[in-house]
Motif scaffolding. Structure first.
Motif, PDB file in Angstrom:
ATOM      1  N   LYS A   1       0.825  -1.209   0.000  1.00  0.00           N
ATOM      2  CA  LYS A   1       0.000   0.000   0.000  1.00  0.00           C
ATOM      3  C   LYS A   1       0.863   1.265   0.000  1.00  0.00           C
ATOM      4  CE  LYS A   1      -4.272  -1.889   2.063  1.00  0.00           C
ATOM      5  NZ  LYS A   1      -4.067  -3.219   1.570  1.00  0.00           N
ATOM      6  N   ASN A   2       2.072   1.130  -0.507  1.00  0.00           N
ATOM      7  CA  ASN A   2       2.958   2.281  -0.655  1.00  0.00           C
ATOM      8  C   ASN A   2       2.687   2.899  -2.025  1.00  0.00           C
ATOM      9  OD1 ASN A   2       5.004   4.148  -0.759  1.00  0.00           O
ATOM     10  ND2 ASN A   2       6.647   2.707  -0.304  1.00  0.00           N
ATOM     11  N   TYR A   3       1.516   3.505  -2.130  1.00  0.00           N
ATOM     12  CA  TYR A   3       1.046   3.977  -3.424  1.00  0.00           C
ATOM     13  C   TYR A   3       1.864   5.164  -3.943  1.00  0.00           C
ATOM     14  CZ  TYR A   3      -2.916   1.094  -1.989  1.00  0.00           C
ATOM     15  OH  TYR A   3      -3.690   0.056  -1.557  1.00  0.00           O
ATOM     16  N   VAL A   4       2.416   5.936  -3.044  1.00  0.00           N
ATOM     17  CA  VAL A   4       3.259   7.065  -3.465  1.00  0.00           C
ATOM     18  C   VAL A   4       4.474   6.559  -4.237  1.00  0.00           C
ATOM     19  CG1 VAL A   4       4.737   8.954  -2.659  1.00  0.00           C
ATOM     20  CG2 VAL A   4       2.498   8.584  -1.606  1.00  0.00           C
ATOM     21  N   SER A   5       5.084   5.488  -3.731  1.00  0.00           N
ATOM     22  CA  SER A   5       6.265   4.938  -4.407  1.00  0.00           C
ATOM     23  C   SER A   5       5.897   4.275  -5.732  1.00  0.00           C
ATOM     24  CB  SER A   5       6.978   3.933  -3.497  1.00  0.00           C
ATOM     25  OG  SER A   5       7.554   4.593  -2.386  1.00  0.00           O
ATOM     26  N   VAL A   6       4.732   3.649  -5.793  1.00  0.00           N
ATOM     27  CA  VAL A   6       4.279   3.059  -7.061  1.00  0.00           C
ATOM     28  C   VAL A   6       4.107   4.158  -8.101  1.00  0.00           C
ATOM     29  CG1 VAL A   6       2.491   1.731  -8.244  1.00  0.00           C
ATOM     30  CG2 VAL A   6       3.104   1.153  -5.890  1.00  0.00           C
ATOM     31  N   LEU A   7       3.462   5.240  -7.692  1.00  0.00           N
ATOM     32  CA  LEU A   7       3.253   6.366  -8.602  1.00  0.00           C
ATOM     33  C   LEU A   7       4.573   6.981  -9.041  1.00  0.00           C
ATOM     34  CD1 LEU A   7       1.441   8.405 -10.066  1.00  0.00           C
ATOM     35  CD2 LEU A   7       1.299   9.698  -7.921  1.00  0.00           C
ATOM     36  N   LYS A   8       5.495   7.154  -8.117  1.00  0.00           N
ATOM     37  CA  LYS A   8       6.786   7.745  -8.457  1.00  0.00           C
ATOM     38  C   LYS A   8       7.554   6.855  -9.431  1.00  0.00           C
ATOM     39  CE  LYS A   8      10.949   9.814  -6.470  1.00  0.00           C
ATOM     40  NZ  LYS A   8      11.860   9.210  -7.473  1.00  0.00           N
TER      41      LYS A   8
END
Length: 215
Positions: free
Chosen positions: A100-107
């Motif tokens: 659920k580390n969506y920020v890192s997925v997006l980056k």
């Protein structure tokens, strides 16, 4: 309907030889497929073989696991484009998504998209490893990253595209992102079913071409 314009003719086996790539490109030209999809080490060869044709060369990045560090994906993508790639297919970081580390997925996705500019980017979300909610979340992140395609599978996991999964993706992204169905598709009838529900591209292997020739 001429399905050739939908086809990404794919060869990504780790034992792929130069002769295999030559044959792949020859068959792609013969059948007037839209693109070939090869590992980055074979981009230059494929580009040379497909000179004076409209057939695109796709290269896979962070393949097949997606867990490569983002700067490595960026470097690999830029190198592939330098070698002649017309499109980039990158695997998302599934571990980040499941954390659920969506920020890192997006980056991870956005950094590659920014680096390659106008070059089309397909994001491989590996649907067989995700539940429905995770598939939807991967699609939402891809929307935020402004990718060009969502691709269902690397072909190296336990399963590939299904009609049900593609319908879920289509309902989530609507017409904002194109869909590339990939994984386990090896006959004309199945390709047609995916086209009928709205995919823009279908990845197939040489097994498909053998069946195509026998029909």
């Amino acid at each position: 309907m001429d399905i050739s314009k939908y086809i990404d003719y794919t060869l990504l086996s780790p034992t792929t030889t130069e002769r295999n790539i030559i044959d792949l490109c020859h068959e792609a030209k013969k059948n007037k497929f839209y693109a070939v999809c090869v590992s980055s080490s074979y981009v230059a060869l494929a580009k040379q073989l497909l000179e004076q044709t409209s057939i695109k060369v796709c290269s896979v990045i962070g393949f097949p696991l997606g867990s490569t560090a983002t700067p490595s994906k960026v470097y690999e993508a830029n190198q592939a484009i330098s070698d002649g790639a017309d499109e980039i297919d990158m695997v998302i970081n599934l571990g980040f998504l499941k954390s659920k580390n969506y920020v890192s997925v997006l980056k991870d996705i956005s950094d590659v998209k920014f680096a390659i500019g106008e070059t089309p980017l397909k994001v491989i979300i590996e649907v067989s490893e995700l539940n429905k909610n995770e598939i939807i979340k991967a699609c939402e992140i891809s929307l935020d990253a402004k990718v060009d395609y969502i691709k269902t599978s690397s072909g190296f996991s336990k399963g590939g595209a299904t009609l049900t999964v593609v319908k879920i993706i289509k309902k989530t992204v609507k017409d904002s992102i194109k869909i590339c169905a990939s994984g386990g598709i090896d006959d004309i009838e199945t390709v047609q079913k995916y086209i009928d529900i709205g995919v823009s591209r279908v990845c197939v292997s040489s097994d498909f071409n053998k069946k195509k020739q026998s029909i």
